[in-house]
Scaffold this motif. Structure first.
Motif, PDB file in Angstrom:
ATOM      1  N   TYR A 148     -35.430  66.699 126.403  1.00 30.81           N
ATOM      2  CA  TYR A 148     -36.282  67.911 126.728  1.00 30.81           C
ATOM      3  C   TYR A 148     -35.485  68.256 128.140  1.00 30.81           C
ATOM      4  CZ  TYR A 148     -38.663  64.645 130.234  1.00 30.81           C
ATOM      5  OH  TYR A 148     -38.801  63.733 130.867  1.00 30.81           O
ATOM      6  N   ASP A 149     -35.688  69.790 128.321  1.00 27.18           N
ATOM      7  CA  ASP A 149     -35.170  70.288 129.519  1.00 27.18           C
ATOM      8  C   ASP A 149     -36.100  70.096 130.428  1.00 27.18           C
ATOM      9  OD1 ASP A 149     -34.269  72.039 131.212  1.00 27.18           O
ATOM     10  OD2 ASP A 149     -34.441  73.866 130.244  1.00 27.18           O
ATOM     11  N   LYS A 150     -35.701  69.309 131.428  1.00 26.15           N
ATOM     12  CA  LYS A 150     -36.622  68.967 132.644  1.00 26.15           C
ATOM     13  C   LYS A 150     -36.905  70.394 133.540  1.00 26.15           C
ATOM     14  CE  LYS A 150     -34.981  67.093 136.678  1.00 26.15           C
ATOM     15  NZ  LYS A 150     -34.647  65.975 137.419  1.00 26.15           N
ATOM     16  N   ASN A 151     -36.205  71.494 133.355  1.00 25.74           N
ATOM     17  CA  ASN A 151     -36.385  72.649 134.029  1.00 25.74           C
ATOM     18  C   ASN A 151     -37.025  73.665 133.283  1.00 25.74           C
ATOM     19  OD1 ASN A 151     -35.315  71.613 136.469  1.00 25.74           O
ATOM     20  ND2 ASN A 151     -33.307  72.359 135.723  1.00 25.74           N
ATOM     21  N   LYS A 152     -37.760  73.166 131.962  1.00 26.98           N
ATOM     22  CA  LYS A 152     -38.060  74.272 131.150  1.00 26.98           C
ATOM     23  C   LYS A 152     -39.175  75.132 131.793  1.00 26.98           C
ATOM     24  CE  LYS A 152     -40.084  74.873 126.593  1.00 26.98           C
ATOM     25  NZ  LYS A 152     -40.480  74.085 125.346  1.00 26.98           N
ATOM     26  N   HIS A 153     -40.093  74.427 132.331  1.00 29.13           N
ATOM     27  CA  HIS A 153     -41.341  75.332 133.048  1.00 29.13           C
ATOM     28  C   HIS A 153     -41.082  75.713 134.544  1.00 29.13           C
ATOM     29  CE1 HIS A 153     -43.508  74.352 129.364  1.00 29.13           C
ATOM     30  NE2 HIS A 153     -43.354  73.313 129.394  1.00 29.13           N
ATOM     31  N   ASN A 154     -39.851  75.573 134.783  1.00 25.48           N
ATOM     32  CA  ASN A 154     -39.787  75.920 136.399  1.00 25.48           C
ATOM     33  C   ASN A 154     -39.554  77.431 136.477  1.00 25.48           C
ATOM     34  OD1 ASN A 154     -38.758  76.213 138.814  1.00 25.48           O
ATOM     35  ND2 ASN A 154     -37.409  74.671 139.048  1.00 25.48           N
ATOM     36  N   LYS A 155     -40.523  78.313 137.088  1.00 24.20           N
ATOM     37  CA  LYS A 155     -40.415  79.592 137.303  1.00 24.20           C
ATOM     38  C   LYS A 155     -39.455  80.124 138.305  1.00 24.20           C
ATOM     39  CE  LYS A 155     -43.897  79.678 134.405  1.00 24.20           C
ATOM     40  NZ  LYS A 155     -43.243  79.614 132.892  1.00 24.20           N
ATOM     41  N   ASN A 156     -38.823  79.358 139.119  1.00 18.32           N
ATOM     42  CA  ASN A 156     -38.049  79.734 140.027  1.00 18.32           C
ATOM     43  C   ASN A 156     -36.451  79.933 139.583  1.00 18.32           C
ATOM     44  OD1 ASN A 156     -40.034  79.460 142.025  1.00 18.32           O
ATOM     45  ND2 ASN A 156     -39.498  77.446 142.348  1.00 18.32           N
ATOM     46  N   PHE A 157     -35.803  81.021 139.849  1.00 17.74           N
ATOM     47  CA  PHE A 157     -34.246  81.107 139.598  1.00 17.74           C
ATOM     48  C   PHE A 157     -33.388  80.287 140.240  1.00 17.74           C
ATOM     49  CE2 PHE A 157     -30.591  83.356 139.457  1.00 17.74           C
ATOM     50  CZ  PHE A 157     -30.412  83.885 138.122  1.00 17.74           C
ATOM     51  N   PHE A 158     -33.761  80.134 141.341  1.00 17.53           N
ATOM     52  CA  PHE A 158     -32.905  79.201 142.277  1.00 17.53           C
ATOM     53  C   PHE A 158     -33.545  77.693 142.369  1.00 17.53           C
ATOM     54  CE2 PHE A 158     -31.856  83.317 143.727  1.00 17.53           C
ATOM     55  CZ  PHE A 158     -30.314  83.226 143.324  1.00 17.53           C
ATOM     56  N   ARG A 159     -32.546  76.749 142.433  1.00 17.34           N
ATOM     57  CA  ARG A 159     -33.097  75.408 142.444  1.00 17.34           C
ATOM     58  C   ARG A 159     -33.681  75.324 144.022  1.00 17.34           C
ATOM     59  NH1 ARG A 159     -27.038  74.053 141.549  1.00 17.34           N
ATOM     60  NH2 ARG A 159     -27.200  73.559 143.888  1.00 17.34           N
ATOM     61  N   GLU A 160     -34.290  74.169 144.421  1.00 20.61           N
ATOM     62  CA  GLU A 160     -34.859  73.973 145.618  1.00 20.61           C
ATOM     63  C   GLU A 160     -34.028  73.898 146.745  1.00 20.61           C
ATOM     64  OE1 GLU A 160     -38.011  70.780 145.586  1.00 20.61           O
ATOM     65  OE2 GLU A 160     -38.666  71.540 143.749  1.00 20.61           O
ATOM     66  N   ASP A 161     -32.695  73.301 146.610  1.00 24.02           N
ATOM     67  CA  ASP A 161     -31.766  73.086 147.588  1.00 24.02           C
ATOM     68  C   ASP A 161     -31.105  74.243 147.913  1.00 24.02           C
ATOM     69  OD1 ASP A 161     -30.366  73.015 145.177  1.00 24.02           O
ATOM     70  OD2 ASP A 161     -28.894  71.583 145.856  1.00 24.02           O
ATOM     71  N   THR A 162     -31.376  75.180 147.496  1.00 25.37           N
ATOM     72  CA  THR A 162     -30.860  76.709 147.600  1.00 25.37           C
ATOM     73  C   THR A 162     -30.959  77.250 149.152  1.00 25.37           C
ATOM     74  OG1 THR A 162     -31.106  77.259 145.556  1.00 25.37           O
ATOM     75  CG2 THR A 162     -30.360  79.283 147.005  1.00 25.37           C
ATOM     76  N   PRO A 163     -30.019  77.695 149.947  1.00 26.20           N
ATOM     77  CA  PRO A 163     -30.018  78.052 151.221  1.00 26.20           C
ATOM     78  C   PRO A 163     -30.961  79.248 151.302  1.00 26.20           C
ATOM     79  CG  PRO A 163     -27.897  77.939 150.463  1.00 26.20           C
ATOM     80  CD  PRO A 163     -28.509  77.557 149.398  1.00 26.20           C
ATOM     81  N   PRO A 164     -31.988  79.447 152.380  1.00 27.57           N
ATOM     82  CA  PRO A 164     -32.859  80.439 152.411  1.00 27.57           C
ATOM     83  C   PRO A 164     -32.272  81.791 152.249  1.00 27.57           C
ATOM     84  CG  PRO A 164     -33.039  79.022 154.332  1.00 27.57           C
ATOM     85  CD  PRO A 164     -31.745  78.552 153.612  1.00 27.57           C
ATOM     86  N   ASP A 165     -31.204  82.119 152.836  1.00 27.97           N
ATOM     87  CA  ASP A 165     -30.678  83.749 152.742  1.00 27.97           C
ATOM     88  C   ASP A 165     -30.229  84.023 150.937  1.00 27.97           C
ATOM     89  OD1 ASP A 165     -28.577  81.818 152.656  1.00 27.97           O
ATOM     90  OD2 ASP A 165     -27.206  83.170 153.474  1.00 27.97           O
ATOM     91  N   ILE A 166     -29.982  83.051 150.390  1.00 26.08           N
ATOM     92  CA  ILE A 166     -29.599  83.289 149.094  1.00 26.08           C
ATOM     93  C   ILE A 166     -31.046  83.117 148.212  1.00 26.08           C
ATOM     94  CG2 ILE A 166     -28.720  81.997 146.889  1.00 26.08           C
ATOM     95  CD1 ILE A 166     -26.475  81.087 148.621  1.00 26.08           C
ATOM     96  N   LYS A 167     -32.034  82.530 148.647  1.00 27.47           N
ATOM     97  CA  LYS A 167     -33.351  82.499 147.969  1.00 27.47           C
ATOM     98  C   LYS A 167     -33.985  83.804 148.074  1.00 27.47           C
ATOM     99  CE  LYS A 167     -35.301  77.958 147.189  1.00 27.47           C
ATOM    100  NZ  LYS A 167     -36.279  77.171 147.395  1.00 27.47           N
ATOM    101  N   GLU A 168     -33.560  84.622 149.113  1.00 28.18           N
ATOM    102  CA  GLU A 168     -34.249  85.803 149.200  1.00 28.18           C
ATOM    103  C   GLU A 168     -33.727  86.865 148.140  1.00 28.18           C
ATOM    104  OE1 GLU A 168     -36.156  87.486 151.842  1.00 28.18           O
ATOM    105  OE2 GLU A 168     -36.821  85.402 152.159  1.00 28.18           O
ATOM    106  N   LEU A 169     -32.627  86.524 147.760  1.00 26.53           N
ATOM    107  CA  LEU A 169     -32.200  87.234 146.349  1.00 26.53           C
ATOM    108  C   LEU A 169     -33.229  87.303 145.097  1.00 26.53           C
ATOM    109  CD1 LEU A 169     -28.475  86.455 146.347  1.00 26.53           C
ATOM    110  CD2 LEU A 169     -29.361  88.635 147.208  1.00 26.53           C
ATOM    111  N   GLU A 170     -33.926  86.295 145.266  1.00 31.18           N
ATOM    112  CA  GLU A 170     -34.946  86.128 144.023  1.00 31.18           C
ATOM    113  C   GLU A 170     -35.979  87.216 144.135  1.00 31.18           C
ATOM    114  OE1 GLU A 170     -36.504  81.912 141.969  1.00 31.18           O
ATOM    115  OE2 GLU A 170     -36.994  82.388 144.219  1.00 31.18           O
TER     116      GLU A 170
END
Length: 177
Positions: free
Chosen positions: A122-144
């Protein structure tokens, strides 16, 4: 040395049945000392791992016939031992012995145990609603906040942090009687 036997074994070694036998050995180590007879199996075709099966069903037989292996000296030429060829012959002889032994025991209904192993991928990220992973730098997370605006130059690097499907394989159920 029996090149025909090795050729037959190599043809078998890349089949689903051969991988199913390895799968059973991996997940039911208590079966040591038995021949494994795979009755039915189904692999996850999309998986890169040959040991990912939806299910494997089969039976176990006592090892009544013991394989007779050739001496290592037959695989030594001019003082050089050909270990690869020797191991291939050992595997081929073991495979042939197992099939002969099982073929003799089946008509007598001597099977001791049946087994069924069910696996799931199964896909471990199937129900993950975030576009980016948790280890994403904050400036890139802003793009979400606005995923449709791809004008920011950070997008060149941002897709490296995108959540992608991550498949996990687990054994869901083991039936053994």
């Amino acid at each position: 040395m029996n090149d025909k036997l090795i050729k037959k074994y190599l043809a078998y070694a890349n089949t689903d049945e051969a991988f199913a036998v390895l799968f059973v050995k991996k997940y039911l180590p208590q079966l040591k000392g038995h021949w494994i007879d795979v009755a039915d199996c189904e692999r996850y075709e999309m998986s890169s791992d040959n040991l990912h099966f939806r299910f494997v069903v089969g039976g176990l037989y006592d090892r009544k016939i013991k394989p007779v292996y050739p001496p290592k000296s037959l695989f030594t030429k001019e003082g050089q031992f050909d270990e690869r060829r020797y191991l291939m012959m050992i595997r081929a002889i073991t495979w042939e012995t197992a099939h002969k032994d099982i073929a003799q025991q089946k008509p007598k209904r001597l099977r001791k145990h049946k087994f069924k192993i069910i696996g799931v991928s199964y896909d471990k990220n199937k129900h993950n609603k975030n576009f980016f992973r948790e280890d994403t730098p904050p400036d890139i997370k802003e793009l979400e906040k606005n995923l449709s605006d791809r004008t920011n130059p950070l997008w060149d690097k941002a897709l490296e942090y995108a959540n992608r499907p991550e498949f996990v394989y687990k054994i869901r159920q083991v039936n053994f009687d």
